[in-house]
Design a protein around this motif. Sequence first.
Motif, PDB file in Angstrom:
ATOM      1  N   ALA A  86       1.030  -1.565  -0.327  1.00  0.00           N
ATOM      2  CA  ALA A  86       0.281  -0.059  -0.046  1.00  0.00           C
ATOM      3  C   ALA A  86       0.939   1.113  -0.164  1.00  0.00           C
ATOM      4  N   CYS A  87       2.052   1.068   0.961  1.00  0.00           N
ATOM      5  CA  CYS A  87       3.077   2.344   1.209  1.00  0.00           C
ATOM      6  C   CYS A  87       3.730   2.911  -0.418  1.00  0.00           C
ATOM      7  N   GLU A  88       4.134   1.675  -0.955  1.00  0.00           N
ATOM      8  CA  GLU A  88       4.399   1.511  -2.060  1.00  0.00           C
ATOM      9  C   GLU A  88       4.377   2.070  -3.313  1.00  0.00           C
ATOM     10  N   THR A  89       2.712   1.538  -2.986  1.00  0.00           N
ATOM     11  CA  THR A  89       1.620   1.972  -4.088  1.00  0.00           C
ATOM     12  C   THR A  89       1.513   3.581  -4.349  1.00  0.00           C
ATOM     13  N   MET A  90       1.530   4.119  -3.036  1.00  0.00           N
ATOM     14  CA  MET A  90       0.813   5.287  -3.480  1.00  0.00           C
ATOM     15  C   MET A  90       2.163   6.550  -2.984  1.00  0.00           C
ATOM     16  N   LEU A  91       3.358   6.122  -2.966  1.00  0.00           N
ATOM     17  CA  LEU A  91       4.623   6.677  -3.176  1.00  0.00           C
ATOM     18  C   LEU A  91       4.923   6.764  -4.792  1.00  0.00           C
ATOM     19  N   ALA A  92       4.468   5.327  -5.294  1.00  0.00           N
ATOM     20  CA  ALA A  92       4.376   5.180  -7.187  1.00  0.00           C
ATOM     21  C   ALA A  92       3.687   6.557  -7.554  1.00  0.00           C
ATOM     22  N   CYS A  93       2.307   7.333  -6.959  1.00  0.00           N
ATOM     23  CA  CYS A  93       1.199   7.674  -7.798  1.00  0.00           C
ATOM     24  C   CYS A  93       1.941   8.842  -7.976  1.00  0.00           C
ATOM     25  N   GLU A  94       1.090   9.098  -9.280  1.00  0.00           N
ATOM     26  CA  GLU A  94       2.395  10.607 -10.056  1.00  0.00           C
ATOM     27  C   GLU A  94       1.027  11.087 -10.085  1.00  0.00           C
ATOM     28  N   GLY A  95      -1.168  11.252  -9.885  1.00  0.00           N
ATOM     29  CA  GLY A  95      -1.804  11.776  -9.136  1.00  0.00           C
ATOM     30  C   GLY A  95      -2.101  12.175  -8.214  1.00  0.00           C
ATOM     31  N   ARG A  96      -3.442  11.575  -7.551  1.00  0.00           N
ATOM     32  CA  ARG A  96      -3.534  12.115  -6.422  1.00  0.00           C
ATOM     33  C   ARG A  96      -4.150  10.685  -5.335  1.00  0.00           C
ATOM     34  N   VAL A  97      -3.888  10.892  -3.871  1.00  0.00           N
ATOM     35  CA  VAL A  97      -5.223   9.433  -3.429  1.00  0.00           C
ATOM     36  C   VAL A  97      -6.141   9.479  -3.450  1.00  0.00           C
ATOM     37  N   ILE A  98      -7.663   9.022  -3.813  1.00  0.00           N
ATOM     38  CA  ILE A  98      -8.466   9.143  -3.795  1.00  0.00           C
ATOM     39  C   ILE A  98      -9.424   7.964  -3.335  1.00  0.00           C
ATOM     40  N   VAL A  99      -9.761   8.352  -2.112  1.00  0.00           N
ATOM     41  CA  VAL A  99     -10.518   7.936   0.023  1.00  0.00           C
ATOM     42  C   VAL A  99     -12.197   8.073  -0.642  1.00  0.00           C
ATOM     43  N   THR A 100     -12.233   6.989  -0.568  1.00  0.00           N
ATOM     44  CA  THR A 100     -14.090   6.943  -0.588  1.00  0.00           C
ATOM     45  C   THR A 100     -14.170   5.485   0.062  1.00  0.00           C
ATOM     46  N   ASN A 123     -12.880  10.700   4.727  1.00  0.00           N
ATOM     47  CA  ASN A 123     -12.493  12.334   4.778  1.00  0.00           C
ATOM     48  C   ASN A 123     -11.413  12.903   5.526  1.00  0.00           C
ATOM     49  N   LYS A 124     -11.054  12.064   6.897  1.00  0.00           N
ATOM     50  CA  LYS A 124     -10.225  12.694   7.886  1.00  0.00           C
ATOM     51  C   LYS A 124      -8.618  12.178   6.628  1.00  0.00           C
ATOM     52  N   ILE A 125      -9.168  11.060   6.216  1.00  0.00           N
ATOM     53  CA  ILE A 125      -7.691  10.010   6.648  1.00  0.00           C
ATOM     54  C   ILE A 125      -6.851  10.547   5.138  1.00  0.00           C
ATOM     55  N   ALA A 126      -8.192  11.029   3.909  1.00  0.00           N
ATOM     56  CA  ALA A 126      -7.911  11.864   2.790  1.00  0.00           C
ATOM     57  C   ALA A 126      -7.231  13.063   3.171  1.00  0.00           C
ATOM     58  N   ALA A 127      -7.650  14.193   4.211  1.00  0.00           N
ATOM     59  CA  ALA A 127      -7.919  15.375   5.241  1.00  0.00           C
ATOM     60  C   ALA A 127      -5.712  14.673   5.307  1.00  0.00           C
ATOM     61  N   THR A 128      -5.696  14.025   6.023  1.00  0.00           N
ATOM     62  CA  THR A 128      -4.010  13.661   7.219  1.00  0.00           C
ATOM     63  C   THR A 128      -3.176  13.934   5.926  1.00  0.00           C
ATOM     64  N   LEU A 129      -3.736  13.050   4.806  1.00  0.00           N
ATOM     65  CA  LEU A 129      -2.734  12.642   3.274  1.00  0.00           C
ATOM     66  C   LEU A 129      -2.298  14.091   2.865  1.00  0.00           C
ATOM     67  N   ALA A 130      -3.073  14.660   2.428  1.00  0.00           N
ATOM     68  CA  ALA A 130      -2.858  15.841   1.644  1.00  0.00           C
ATOM     69  C   ALA A 130      -2.383  17.325   2.595  1.00  0.00           C
ATOM     70  N   SER A 131      -1.865  17.173   4.359  1.00  0.00           N
ATOM     71  CA  SER A 131      -1.128  17.736   4.590  1.00  0.00           C
ATOM     72  C   SER A 131      -0.082  17.702   5.010  1.00  0.00           C
ATOM     73  N   THR A 132       0.089  16.205   5.025  1.00  0.00           N
ATOM     74  CA  THR A 132       1.478  15.701   5.721  1.00  0.00           C
ATOM     75  C   THR A 132       1.947  14.810   4.169  1.00  0.00           C
ATOM     76  N   GLY A 154      -5.092   4.722   8.918  1.00  0.00           N
ATOM     77  CA  GLY A 154      -5.250   5.459   8.165  1.00  0.00           C
ATOM     78  C   GLY A 154      -3.448   6.540   8.503  1.00  0.00           C
ATOM     79  N   ASP A 155      -4.105   6.933   9.919  1.00  0.00           N
ATOM     80  CA  ASP A 155      -2.723   7.282   9.984  1.00  0.00           C
ATOM     81  C   ASP A 155      -1.330   7.290  10.321  1.00  0.00           C
ATOM     82  N   ALA A 156      -1.292   5.585  10.414  1.00  0.00           N
ATOM     83  CA  ALA A 156      -0.101   5.271  10.084  1.00  0.00           C
ATOM     84  C   ALA A 156       0.350   4.829   8.594  1.00  0.00           C
ATOM     85  N   LEU A 157      -0.669   4.714   8.244  1.00  0.00           N
ATOM     86  CA  LEU A 157      -0.217   4.724   6.104  1.00  0.00           C
ATOM     87  C   LEU A 157       0.414   6.563   6.252  1.00  0.00           C
TER      88      LEU A 157
END
Length: 323
Positions: free
Chosen positions: A35-49, A59-68, A165-168
């Motif tokens: 999961a981490c490697e996939t997200m690191l390789a992402c050339e776009g955005r991480v979409i959470v649903t 919503n909170k996980i997406a906000a945490t990802l965006a701010s970090t 989500g925080d761990a990710l």
Amino acid sequence: MTATNFITSAQRTIKMEADAVAELQHRLDDSFVTACETMLACEGRVIVTGMGKSGHIGNKIAATLASTGTPSFFVHPGEASHGDLGMITKNDVVIVISNSGSTAEVITILPLIKRLGIPMISMTGDPGSVLSQAARANLDVSVTSEACPLNLAPTTSTTVTLAMGDALAIALLESRGFTAEDFAFSHPGGALGRKLLLRVADIMHKDVEVPRVLTSEPLHQALLVMTEKGFGMTTVVSDENKLLGVFTDGDLRRIVDAKVDINNVTMADVMSPNPKTINGEILAAQALKIMEDGSITALIVEDEHQSPIGVLHMHDILRAGVM
């Protein structure tokens, strides 16, 4: 219920959720790495649903990802079926949250995500569910039971999902070498942003506002400059504008107590040599710490040629909202 009953209930809930989160660390395996490697390789955005309470957590996980440091936003799966799926591109990664792994609104958009070839990460409480099996990596967020005595309201499960989500987010933050200053750029409007972004040069008084007198000038001339500039101090410089000393209200009180004739002394006689100075590029928060440690209310800012180029007063830091 008595007061004791309320506290007992709360203690039981907190313990159940704490135990569930503690158990989560033992389930971190290759799927988490993928999961981490996939997200690191992402050339776009991480979409959470996710739907319902899972959506709120998403919503909170997406906000945490965006701010970090991981560009991310939340897409409601119900709205995705009615046009919002166009917000997701082939360069994105999708994180789907569903405790059951079979939420209807999520399963509806699953074929479209697969058809676009978008990497998908799932967070489910059922590793054998349709969603789990379709994901590139499934993160197991299952719990033995909810804190709700009816075992119905999502409580323990949402806490565990949030922790995952925080761990990710933190694993990605550390992998990217994300710094406090990077974090501040995502939070420029808050006190944290001001502390981590605002530099002395941004708020200091400079140019003609800087009080300065020559070492050869009489003390009474320095008093006029101090009164005009209003900092309770003046820099004392050489003919080449090199900083040699400082004279403050405190110095004035001392020479008055010593009955020195202020009309017959020059600044070279009464100045305090080697004043405390700072560089204009340091953070305003650092300058504040220097002021607090030295019990002073103003600092002289000098350049690489030891010339005074600014004055920073405690009031400037207060106005800037750094404190």
